[in-house]
Design an enzyme around this catalytic site. Structure first.
Site, PDB file in Angstrom:
ATOM      1  N   CYS A 119     110.489  27.901  57.490  1.00 28.45           N
ATOM      2  CA  CYS A 119     109.059  28.082  57.762  1.00 28.45           C
ATOM      3  C   CYS A 119     108.548  29.406  57.216  1.00 28.45           C
ATOM      4  CB  CYS A 119     108.748  27.998  59.253  1.00 28.45           C
ATOM      5  SG  CYS A 119     109.106  26.411  59.967  1.00 28.45           S
TER       6      CYS A 119
ATOM      7  N   HIS B 149     106.360  33.924  59.526  1.00 30.60           N
ATOM      8  CA  HIS B 149     106.614  32.504  59.768  1.00 30.60           C
ATOM      9  C   HIS B 149     105.299  31.764  59.480  1.00 30.60           C
ATOM     10  CE1 HIS B 149     107.356  29.012  62.456  1.00 30.60           C
ATOM     11  NE2 HIS B 149     108.634  29.337  62.428  1.00 30.60           N
TER      12      HIS B 149
ATOM     13  N   GLN C 121     111.445  36.070  67.589  1.00 31.32           N
ATOM     14  CA  GLN C 121     112.828  36.375  67.211  1.00 31.32           C
ATOM     15  C   GLN C 121     113.361  37.642  67.870  1.00 31.32           C
ATOM     16  OE1 GLN C 121     114.977  34.589  65.576  1.00 31.32           O
ATOM     17  NE2 GLN C 121     113.516  32.974  65.099  1.00 31.32           N
TER      18      GLN C 121
ATOM     19  N   ASP D 120     104.370  38.996  66.927  1.00 28.39           N
ATOM     20  CA  ASP D 120     105.089  37.750  67.165  1.00 28.39           C
ATOM     21  C   ASP D 120     106.530  38.121  67.538  1.00 28.39           C
ATOM     22  OD1 ASP D 120     106.760  35.562  66.816  1.00 28.39           O
ATOM     23  OD2 ASP D 120     105.837  34.904  64.938  1.00 28.39           O
TER      24      ASP D 120
ATOM     25  N   LYS E 276     113.873  30.164  72.605  1.00 33.24           N
ATOM     26  CA  LYS E 276     114.732  30.977  71.745  1.00 33.24           C
ATOM     27  C   LYS E 276     115.483  32.024  72.552  1.00 33.24           C
ATOM     28  CE  LYS E 276     112.316  30.040  67.515  1.00 33.24           C
ATOM     29  NZ  LYS E 276     111.306  30.431  66.556  1.00 33.24           N
TER      30      LYS E 276
END
Ligand SMILES: *Cc1c(COP(=O)(O)O)cnc(C)c1O
Length: 404
Positions: free
Chosen positions: A362, A121, A201, A198, A224
């Site tokens: 992104c 991202h 997600q 990260d 999220k």
């Protein structure tokens, strides 16, 4: 099995209409919807005990502090961190990444190397480019194959004694690929490099165990995973967090201040300058409670079923191409139909009450890799259904007819 009918009752927004049609919300990878249980916690906070934390002697401040710190413990528990002070509240994934990148400014020198992946991202690319500019370190990229999987042999070839940091997302937001972070972490540690993952997600779909992963830093955003926007967490191993300098100066992060010298507070407060998103932090804990009550195994099983169904049905449409066909992936389907612009399809779907994402998500380097301007992305959560997928495909076929 999930009782999806009942679960959907928890999400008031799923009852609304958009452009006269029942809302079908397939933009979960951008932000998830919020259950009533979490909304109630937010309303309760502002109705009953809104106050600043960690400083007041009065009862409201104490109640707010207790609830906020209770939430930190829930997050610690959820991610299986060893210590609660290894959990830093942030404003979200982007903030967490920048906090770590800024901290490494003082630890890197010219000649050092940072590795990122081709699947990142933008928020996981730009801070490292800025860090390289500040320190003279250089940025290397793990390439991916046509399925949208990282090529691990190429990763191993990039690792050497100069590698100081590896940054990779757990799951790609653009393609849904689940990256083999266990192997990535193990190989990085073998050359003495730290790893930041990260998890923006991954956390909505799986429950990471930071100690089992032996990951150095892990970041995510509450919005999220059924929580509110503007709050997230950074997990860091105690030893690393002690090594990094504070990110921002201000109230809350100091032990003593004079004009000659300021000493910093201990963890986690060293990284939590200023009044935080107190209500958001408390609601983040409530979102974890909500998802854990459903159960992450049940969620993963149900969403995999949606993914299989959606993939099979979409591929029946002539000229439709799915980007991101990794063996290991979550419920994200990125696709294009012939040479129709994704934006045009997205606009027509919206007229029919269906929310999907269109564009580069992104992640422009991924779009460049496939030589496309963007994709249409449908991303599912545990509150979506096969009936919604059917309605989406009917609408999509109509849109294709109109645009061909
Ligand atoms: C959404 C997302 C981010 C950014 O999260 P924010 O909440 O906007 O800070 C970073 N990485 C990935 C993989 C994402 O999906």
């Amino acid at each position: 099995m999930l009782d999806v009918k009942n679960i959907r009752q928890d999400f008031p927004i799923l009852n609304r209409t958009v452009n006269g049609k029942p809302l079908i919300y397939f933009d979960n990878a951008a932000t998830s919807q919020t259950p009533q249980q979490v909304i109630d916690v937010i309303v309760d906070y502002y109705t009953n005990y809104n106050a600043n934390i960690h400083r007041g002697v009065h009862s409201l401040s104490q109640e707010a502090t207790d609830a906020y710190e209770q939430s930190r413990l829930k997050i610690q528990n959820h991610f299986n961190a060893k210590h609660s002070h290894e959990i830093i509240f942030t404003s979200g994934t982007t903030h967490g990444i920048n906090l770590v990148a800024n901290g490494f400014s003082s630890l890197l020198k010219k000649g050092d190397e940072i590795i990122v992946s081709a699947l990142e991202h933008h928020s996981n690319i730009v801070p490292w480019q800025m860090l390289c500019e500040r320190t003279g370190a250089s940025l290397k990229v793990i390439p991916m194959n046509n399925n949208g999987e990282l090529i691990l042999s190429e990763y191993e070839a990039l690792l050497n004694d100069n590698t100081k940091l590896v940054f990779v997302n757990h799951i790609s937001n653009a393609l849904g690929t689940i990256n083999p972070i266990e192997k990535i972490i193990e190989k990085a540690h073998a050359v003495g490099a730290a790893v930041l993952v990260d998890g923006a997600q991954s956390c909505p779909h799986i429950k990471p165990d930071v100690q089992a992963l032996d990951v150095d830093f892990y970041v995510c955003s509450a919005h999220k995973m059924c929580g509110p926007t503007g709050v997230g967490m950074l997990y860091g191993k105690e030893a690393w967090l002690n090594k990094l300098p504070p990110y921002q100066g201000g109230g809350e992060m100091i032990a003593e201040v004079s004009f000659e010298k300021t000493t910093y507070a201990g963890l986690p407060h060293k990284f939590e300058a200023g009044t935080p998103n107190i209500c958001g932090g408390i609601a983040f804990g409530a979102a974890l409670d909500y998802m854990n009550a459903i159960g992450f195994d049940a969620i993963a099983e149900y969403e995999n079923d949606l993914l299989d169904y959606g993939t099979t049905e979409l591929l029946k449409i002539e000229g439709l191409k799915i980007y991101g066909t990794a063996k290991e992936k979550t419920s994200v389907i990125s696709f294009n139909v012939n040479s129709i612009h994704p934006y045009d399809i997205g606009t027509i779907l919206d007229k029919m009450g269906i929310a999907v994402r269109t564009g580069h998500h992104c992640a422009q380097p991924i779009m460049d890799f496939y030589n496309i301007p963007g994709t249409i992305r449908a991303s599912f959560m545990f509150y979506n259904t096969k009936e919604e997928i059917d309605a989406f495909i009917t609408a999509l076929k109509k849109a294709i007819m109109m645009l061909s």
